[in-house]
Design an enzyme around this catalytic site. Structure first.
Site, mmCIF file in Angstrom:
data_model
loop_
_atom_site.group_PDB
_atom_site.id
_atom_site.type_symbol
_atom_site.label_atom_id
_atom_site.label_comp_id
_atom_site.label_asym_id
_atom_site.label_seq_id
_atom_site.Cartn_x
_atom_site.Cartn_y
_atom_site.Cartn_z
ATOM 1 N N ASP A 53 0.843 -1.198 0.000
ATOM 2 C CA ASP A 53 0.000 0.000 0.000
ATOM 3 C C ASP A 53 0.880 1.250 0.000
ATOM 4 O OD1 ASP A 53 -2.651 1.194 0.131
ATOM 5 O OD2 ASP A 53 -2.021 1.889 2.115
ATOM 6 N N ASP A 332 50.460 -37.968 -30.099
ATOM 7 C CA ASP A 332 51.264 -37.620 -28.932
ATOM 8 C C ASP A 332 52.569 -36.981 -29.397
ATOM 9 O OD1 ASP A 332 51.382 -38.227 -25.833
ATOM 10 O OD2 ASP A 332 53.402 -38.558 -26.619
ATOM 11 N N ASP A 349 54.347 -24.656 -23.633
ATOM 12 C CA ASP A 349 53.022 -24.140 -23.973
ATOM 13 C C ASP A 349 52.985 -23.622 -25.408
ATOM 14 O OD1 ASP A 349 52.193 -24.753 -21.434
ATOM 15 O OD2 ASP A 349 52.202 -22.690 -20.689
ATOM 16 N N GLU A 375 50.222 -33.691 -23.504
ATOM 17 C CA GLU A 375 50.720 -33.477 -24.868
ATOM 18 C C GLU A 375 50.031 -34.420 -25.841
ATOM 19 O OE1 GLU A 375 53.834 -36.235 -22.862
ATOM 20 O OE2 GLU A 375 52.597 -34.542 -22.257
#
Length: 477
Positions: A53, A332, A349, A375
């Site tokens: 309200d 691999d 990497d 790998e």
């Protein structure tokens, strides 16, 4: 749809009447007679929606709404402010405070229940997205998106071009986003990004055409998640108007507006819908990003084992259904440990990333390349026979060996380069035309695990035979 509704009204009779209405629709209810109690109940009980309200003995409904939306615990609870006031400024203040809707007393029960269903449905959808996003974050699979937002697009669709033009002129001073006028057919056939919000007249060429257009937009991918606000026609028949409004909400309308809508209030409503749309889009984007991260190797950008194995299962199933064969290679890198030990892990990497690139560049677009170990790589070739797969495997050996991999610079100067080779084990799966007939030695019905296991065995044989070789697995007996 059931849930708990908090009824906030300082008049006990009003609370009882509303409680009866909620009970008839199978909602549970909580009650509060002032703003302070309402805030405490909302925080402790977390209702699904709040009927508030405007006039309370201690705090105004607008202030209660503002505090609810400022509290992270209660910010996502839909709030409908109910009042006898017809003051346009009060309505706008309520919307600015975060109210989801503003209904005038006496509240028409049909509209109230439809609005509750709509708000609860939207809240549940957003909660599901938040749950998925939270799960992704818990596993470290999603990151917060950028806060930058571009100008949005709001489409105006009316029965007459003059009406849409009048809407645009009225809304333009209050809306910073782009307002475009569209014909109904153009809304369905337009190319490119869809508008974030549609403002559609309920009646276009015929009565109810706007609702049908909304349903069509909901069924199309580009506009499926857009917010649709329906402009109701002027109607002398109040019962019919209520039915149309309730139907619009149940069909997916995000908001309803009268034909003689107040431009400033409507701008607030449209802006709120646009923000909800953007918030949901951001959640969907982070969930999609998390899913991508869950199945992608971050170093090489290739798919990972989690994705590759189910993919192989689907490939095998398709091969069985179509009578075709497929090829699986396990690759691999030879003597990869020596690369890491000699040049460091950054060099390792770089080698992995470059080998991944060469594999992708020398296979078909339909072939899957995945990194399934440190790998170790996997190649899956759908619709491939032995001769095709052997030629592809030998090509991969050549392109990996052909050119040394350039290594990143280290603290002691240029990184130099290193030669790399791969060994490959090859296996054929499926029931292609080259396979022996049923009953003889062959691959018919061979499970994926067997195909992959034979490729692994062939890889070991290639390593034992001197590396930088392709070895084909013997067929299963």
């Amino acid at each position: 749809m059931t849930g708990t509704v908090l009824i906030v009204d300082d008049v006990a009779t009003n609370r009882i009447v509303m409680k009866v209405k909620m009970a008839s629709a199978c909602y549970d209810t909580l009650q509060a007679g002032d703003g302070t109690s309402a805030l405490a109940l909302a925080r402790s009980r977390r209702p699904d929606a709040i009927l508030l309200d405007m006039n309370l003995p201690d705090l105004s409904g607008i202030e209660v709404c503002r505090q609810l939306k400022a509290d992270p615990v209660t910010a996502d609870i839909p709030v409908i402010i109910v009042t006898t006031s017809r003051d346009g400024a009060a309505r706008r203040d309520a919307l600015r405070a975060g109210a989801d809707d503003f209904l005038s007393k006496p509240v028409r029960e049909t509209i109230l229940m439809a609005r509750l269903r709509s708000l609860l449905r939207a809240r549940q959808n957003e909660a599901e997205l938040r749950l998925r996003d939270g799960t992704s974050r818990a596993f470290g699979l999603a990151e917060p998106g950028a806060a930058f937002t571009t100008q949005g697009t709001i489409a105006l669709i009316a029965a007459q071009a003059d009406t849409a033009l009048a809407w645009r002129r009225a809304l333009a001073p209050h809306v910073s986003d782009r307002l475009v006028m569209l014909r109904p057919a153009a809304a369905l056939t337009a190319t490119g990004p869809a508008p974030e919000v549609y403002l559609i007249a309920a009646d276009l060429a015929h009565s109810g055409d706007g609702l049908r257009l909304m349903s069509e937009l909901r069924s199309r991918g580009p506009s499926r998640h857009a917010a649709v606000c329906i402009v109701l026609p002027p109607a002398a028949d109040g019962a019919r108007a209520d039915t149309t409004a309730a139907m619009a909400l149940d069909l997916g309308a995000a908001d309803l507006l009268p034909a003689d809508f107040d431009p400033e209030e409507t701008a607030l409503r449209l802006t709120a819908q646009l923000e909800r749309k953007r918030r949901a889009d951001r959640l969907r984007d982070t969930v999609r990003s998390g899913l991508r991260m869950a199945v992608t190797d971050p170093l090489t950008g290739l798919y990972n084992r989690r994705y590759a194995l189910p993919y192989l299962a689907r490939m095998d199933e398709r091969a069985r259904q179509t009578g075709r064969s497929y090829a699986v290679m396990v690759l691999d890198l030879d003597r990869f440990k020596a690369v890491n030990d000699t040049f460091g892990h950054a060099a390792g990497d770089a080698v992995l990333a470059e080998v991944a690139r060469r594999l992708l560049d020398n296979l078909r677009p339909v072939d899957l390349v995945a990194r399934i170990g440190g790998e170790e790589f996997l190649v899956a070739m759908p619709d491939a026979h032995l001769a095709t797969a052997r030629a592809a495997a030998e090509r991969l050996c050549r392109v990996v060996e052909a050119q040394p991999v350039t290594l990143p610079c280290g603290p002691d100067g240029p990184g130099g380069s290193v030669g790399v080779t791969v060994s490959i084990g090859l296996s054929i799966g499926g029931t292609g035309p080259a396979d022996p007939p049923p009953g003889g030695p062959g691959l018919q019905g061979d499970p994926v695990a067997g195909v992959l296991g034979r490729a692994d065995s062939a890889l070991l044989a290639a390593k034992a035979a001197g590396r930088n070789k392709v070895t084909v697995a013997l067929s299963a007996a």
